[in-house]
Design a protein around this motif. Structure first.
Motif, PDB file in Angstrom:
ATOM      1  N   CYS A 185       0.813  -1.231   0.000  1.00 39.64           N
ATOM      2  CA  CYS A 185       0.000   0.000   0.000  1.00 39.64           C
ATOM      3  C   CYS A 185       0.840   1.273   0.000  1.00 39.64           C
ATOM      4  O   CYS A 185       0.295   2.364  -0.061  1.00 39.64           O
ATOM      5  CB  CYS A 185      -0.945   0.003   1.205  1.00 39.64           C
ATOM      6  SG  CYS A 185      -0.112   0.232   2.787  1.00 39.64           S
ATOM      7  N   LEU A 188      -3.270  -1.809  -2.846  1.00 40.40           N
ATOM      8  CA  LEU A 188      -3.967  -0.773  -3.606  1.00 40.40           C
ATOM      9  C   LEU A 188      -4.873  -1.404  -4.656  1.00 40.40           C
ATOM     10  O   LEU A 188      -4.573  -2.461  -5.204  1.00 40.40           O
ATOM     11  CB  LEU A 188      -2.952   0.132  -4.313  1.00 40.40           C
ATOM     12  CG  LEU A 188      -1.898   0.805  -3.449  1.00 40.40           C
ATOM     13  CD1 LEU A 188      -0.906   1.554  -4.320  1.00 40.40           C
ATOM     14  CD2 LEU A 188      -2.533   1.735  -2.440  1.00 40.40           C
ATOM     15  N   LYS A 247      -6.165   2.976  -1.641  1.00 42.82           N
ATOM     16  CA  LYS A 247      -5.884   1.912  -0.666  1.00 42.82           C
ATOM     17  C   LYS A 247      -7.159   1.105  -0.402  1.00 42.82           C
ATOM     18  O   LYS A 247      -8.207   1.682  -0.129  1.00 42.82           O
ATOM     19  CB  LYS A 247      -5.404   2.520   0.657  1.00 42.82           C
ATOM     20  CG  LYS A 247      -3.923   2.634   0.759  1.00 42.82           C
ATOM     21  CD  LYS A 247      -3.445   3.229   2.056  1.00 42.82           C
ATOM     22  CE  LYS A 247      -4.089   2.615   3.266  1.00 42.82           C
ATOM     23  NZ  LYS A 247      -3.531   3.123   4.509  1.00 42.82           N
TER      24      LYS A 247
END
Length: 191
Positions: free
Chosen positions: A87, A154, A161
């Motif tokens: 992320c 993601l 996110k």
């Protein structure tokens, strides 16, 4: 003893350099070493995760004189900084590694029977810890660090996110081979 070992670099001074003369080359003699040393550049993979340059690296070690040299063992603890590989969130963590390294005495059997890169060596009764600590830390670092084990990363479509998105988040994707047909039906339903 080979000529390249005689002309080893002169002993340095600093927090990563330990003088072992007080051990006296008496097998069985030992001493503890507890100190902090500033991390130089290169303690990790700067693009991914590592020990920030200048951060305190805690050394809690035992130096023991053995027949072949000085055995250094104990733990090394250092802060970590990087980013999650899924992320891209920042990671602030700590790493503790076990260290065990023999520093061979000049003219010892170990010194004479091993290649230069196979064992560390004492130069002027000095142990230089930085290369060994760096290698130990770098080998212990995760190749793909995560902010948490269950990080979903993601969304490949919008880049947001997953943790911040609604549970039913999705993107309508149409197979390009059917796109023309979809457009045709869309036009028929409008009229």
């Amino acid at each position: 003893m080979s000529e390249h070992r005689k002309t080893a670099s002169p002993a340095k001074v600093g927090p990563w350099v330990i003088d072992t003369r007080d051990l006296g080359r008496r097998p069985g003699s030992s001493r503890e070493l507890v100190r902090n040393a500033p991390a130089p550049a290169g303690f990790g993979q700067p693009e991914v995760i590592g020990v920030p340059e200048g951060a305190d690296v805690a050394l809690d070690l035992l130096l023991e004189s053995v027949v072949e040299g000085v055995l250094v063992s104990g733990t090394v603890t250092a802060p970590l900084a990087g980013e999650c590989s899924r992320c891209l969130d920042p990671i602030d963590d700590e790493i503790t590694v076990e260290l065990t390294e023999l520093y061979a005495y000049p003219d010892s059997t170990t010194d004479a029977t091993t290649e230069d890169d196979e064992v560390s060596r004492l130069v002027d009764d000095v142990v230089e810890l930085e290369p060994v600590v760096r290698d130990t830390i770098v080998l212990a670092l995760p190749q793909a660090p995560l902010c948490r084990e269950d990080c979903r990363g993601l969304c490949p479509e919008c880049g947001a996110k997953w943790a911040d998105l609604e549970p039913d988040h999705r993107h309508e994707t149409i197979d390009p081979r059917w796109a023309a047909l979809t457009e045709r039906f869309k036009d028929d339903s409008d009229g």
